[in-house]
Each structure stands twice: as C-alpha cells, then as structure tokens.
Write a protein that holds these residues in place. Structure first.
Motif, mmCIF file in Angstrom:
data_model
loop_
_atom_site.group_PDB
_atom_site.id
_atom_site.type_symbol
_atom_site.label_atom_id
_atom_site.label_comp_id
_atom_site.label_asym_id
_atom_site.label_seq_id
_atom_site.Cartn_x
_atom_site.Cartn_y
_atom_site.Cartn_z
ATOM 1 N N SER A 236 1.118 -0.963 0.123
ATOM 2 C CA SER A 236 -0.153 -0.305 0.045
ATOM 3 C C SER A 236 0.977 1.134 -0.056
ATOM 4 O O SER A 236 0.452 1.924 -1.234
ATOM 5 C CB SER A 236 -1.231 0.322 1.274
ATOM 6 O OG SER A 236 -0.196 -0.212 2.560
ATOM 7 N N THR A 238 3.306 3.817 -0.847
ATOM 8 C CA THR A 238 4.547 4.209 -2.264
ATOM 9 C C THR A 238 5.669 3.577 -2.198
ATOM 10 O O THR A 238 6.071 3.524 -3.596
ATOM 11 C CB THR A 238 4.560 5.892 -2.123
ATOM 12 O OG1 THR A 238 3.305 6.013 -2.127
ATOM 13 C CG2 THR A 238 4.736 6.464 -3.225
ATOM 14 N N LEU A 241 5.504 -0.255 -3.239
ATOM 15 C CA LEU A 241 4.675 -0.296 -4.583
ATOM 16 C C LEU A 241 5.934 -1.454 -5.169
ATOM 17 O O LEU A 241 7.356 -0.698 -5.633
ATOM 18 C CB LEU A 241 4.629 0.829 -5.339
ATOM 19 C CG LEU A 241 3.070 1.326 -4.443
ATOM 20 C CD1 LEU A 241 2.602 2.577 -5.142
ATOM 21 C CD2 LEU A 241 2.371 0.321 -4.145
ATOM 22 N N LYS A 249 -0.831 3.501 -10.560
ATOM 23 C CA LYS A 249 -1.267 4.810 -9.315
ATOM 24 C C LYS A 249 -0.655 6.524 -10.554
ATOM 25 O O LYS A 249 -1.619 7.285 -10.100
ATOM 26 C CB LYS A 249 -0.203 5.189 -8.768
ATOM 27 C CG LYS A 249 -0.647 5.883 -7.900
ATOM 28 C CD LYS A 249 0.458 5.740 -6.150
ATOM 29 C CE LYS A 249 0.519 7.238 -5.815
ATOM 30 N NZ LYS A 249 1.049 6.747 -4.017
ATOM 31 N N GLU A 253 -3.485 9.279 -11.922
ATOM 32 C CA GLU A 253 -3.047 10.762 -11.488
ATOM 33 C C GLU A 253 -3.234 11.860 -12.931
ATOM 34 O O GLU A 253 -3.716 12.406 -12.811
ATOM 35 C CB GLU A 253 -2.204 10.159 -10.738
ATOM 36 C CG GLU A 253 -2.420 9.961 -9.303
ATOM 37 C CD GLU A 253 -0.786 10.716 -8.558
ATOM 38 O OE1 GLU A 253 0.602 10.829 -9.375
ATOM 39 O OE2 GLU A 253 -0.441 10.245 -7.249
#
Length: 294
Positions: A236, A238, A241, A249, A253
């Motif tokens: 979960s 950053t 990852l 992700k 964004e």
C-alpha cells in the motif's frame, strides 16, 4: 509423388505465413508501447496513428522519474537517500521477482526430488494434495494469507508477496516430473561412495534437473513479476510499491498522459525480456524434456 511434394511445400509456406502473422500479433503491442514511450504528446494523441515516429524524445521518461520520490532502500529505521519513486519501484520489483525465483526453484527442486525418489508414509497423499492445490484459485486463500502476513508483521512489505509464491504447487509438480528421470542406480552409487544427502542433491540431482529448473525460473519470475492482484492486496505505501502498481497509480493520476504510462510499461517489460533471453536455452530444453516425459 509430385502431388505429395507439392502439398508438403504448400504446407510449409502456409505454416511460415501463419507463424509470421502470429509473431506480428505478439510483437506489435510491445513495439507500440516502446515507440510510444519515445513519442511526443502530439504524436501519441494524433487521430492518424504514427506507426513510425518522426521524432524521438525522452520527455516521458523524464516525467516518470520526476513525479514522486522515495528512499532508495529501507532497513528498519535506516533509510537510504531519496531517489525517484520509479527507481524504488523497479528495485522492489526486481528484488521480489529474483527472490521468489531463487527460493521457489530451491524448494521446488528439493520437494520434487523427495517426492520422486524418496519412499515415506503419506507420499502419495501429499502429492495428491499438491496437485489439487494447483486448481485452487488464489482468491480462496487470500483472507488467510492476509491474516498470516499481518500476524508475522510482514503485511505491506515485499516479503508478503514473495513468501506465498515460494510454495508454488506447479513448481513442485514440474520438478517431480523431472526428478522421475534420474536413474536410481546413480543415487545408490553416490551413497555407497559415502556422499552425503546434500552432496548427492547438489552434484547429481540438481545437475540432472537443471533444464527443468531453468524453465521453472522463467515461469516463476514472470508469474511473480506480473502478479498484480497479490501486489495490490499486500502493498500500500508508496515506497513499497512495485513497478506495476506504480504505473497504475500514475495512470490514475494522469489518465490522459499516455506517454508517461507507456514509459513506465517499457521500463517494466525490459527485465522480463532480459531474463527470458538469458534463460531461453534452459526454457526450450526444459519444455521439450517435459513434453517427452509426459
């Protein structure tokens, strides 16, 4: 005879055409992603597809490595220098895939050898359970896995993705099939010569099943690298990852920045191609031997 020769020649030509068409279908998406990573936004969003880019730029990769930052490594409370998040994601993914590959090949080769050449009570039942586990969907054991990783304080770490892969039933099944072909006489001769179980395994068994290990290494590396579902559930933060989650992700964004997404996809595809090319000899040999034994 002439008719048979003509039919054989026609069959060869048709086979070549079909193989070329299939190769094009597989290679073209990769070509489109790689070229898209170097295209300008105008070229990517052009209504007319730009099959061959007229201008190659590195702007997409610059954006990929400048959007977010993360420590390049973390060991407990010790954090390394800050670096682009994409670099950390790549390091995480390579570490995850390599460790899963090494541990799976080691445990599967030992388990396969034991099931094939050792005689102990419950061997048939144990192998039957392993075969049945191959048909078990991962979603069925997801909740127990999450609770287990949480109890071991490994949730939201790379090890939460690595350890469930190590006991891959397919790997044990594959290595058992290869181990069946090891002559029992060679193992008995090694024991008579005073070789320990470890030496017998490393010097004889492992050397004879090496093609199978090479094939399993490719399967495990690709399976671990592409296991987006497990990565999504277990990771979960950053900094933890993988490259696949990082790209997803970025896509959330920057939903319209296809160049950025293709740059990330190109970065993610490179290690898989390298590993496959490096182990292609073992992969081909392993599949061939496995087909003959099956």
């Amino acid at each position: 005879m002439k008719t048979s020769h003509t039919l054989k020649k026609l069959y060869t030509v048709v086979s070549i055409i079909v193989l070329i068409a299939l190769a094009f279908c597989f290679v073209f998406p990769l070509y489109w992603i790689v070229t898209g990573a170097f295209k300008t936004p105008v070229s990517i969003n052009s209504p007319v597809p730009d099959w061959i880019p007229k201008e190659l730029v590195l702007d997409n990769f610059k954006k990929l490595f400048s959007r977010q930052t993360a420590p390049i490594f973390e060991l407990g409370f010790i954090k390394g220098p800050m670096a682009p998040a994409a670099v950390r994601w790549m390091i995480n993914t390579v570490f995850m895939a390599v460790m899963a590959m090494v541990l799976t090949c080691l445990t599967a080769s030992m388990a396969g050898y034991a099931l094939a050449k050792k005689r102990f009570h419950g061997r048939i039942i144990l192998f039957t359970l392993i075969v049945c586990a191959m048909a078990l969907p991962k979603q069925v054991i997801l909740i127990p896995l999450i609770r287990e990783m949480s109890a071991l304080k490994l949730y939201n770490t790379i090890w939460a993705v690595i350890l469930p892969t190590v006991g891959w039933p397919f790997g044990v099944f594959l290595m058992k099939q290869f181990s069946e072909g090891i002559p029992t006489e060679m193992l008995e001769a090694a024991r008579i010569d005073g070789a320990s179980e470890f030496k017998t395994f490393t010097d004889i068994v492992f050397q004879m099943v090496k093609p199978g290990v090479g094939a399993l290494a490719i399967f495990t590396f690709i399976n671990s690298w592409n296991d987006y579902f497990m990565q999504l559930i277990m990771l979960s933060s950053t900094s933890n990852l993988t490259i696949s989650l990082g790209i997803a992700k970025l896509q959330a964004e920057n939903s319209t920045d296809f160049g950025l997404i293709m740059a990330g996809a190109t970065l993610a595809a490179a290690p898989i191609l390298i590993v496959f090319i490096a182990l292609q000899k073992y992969f081909t040999k392993g599949i061939t031997l496995g087909a003959v034994k099956g």
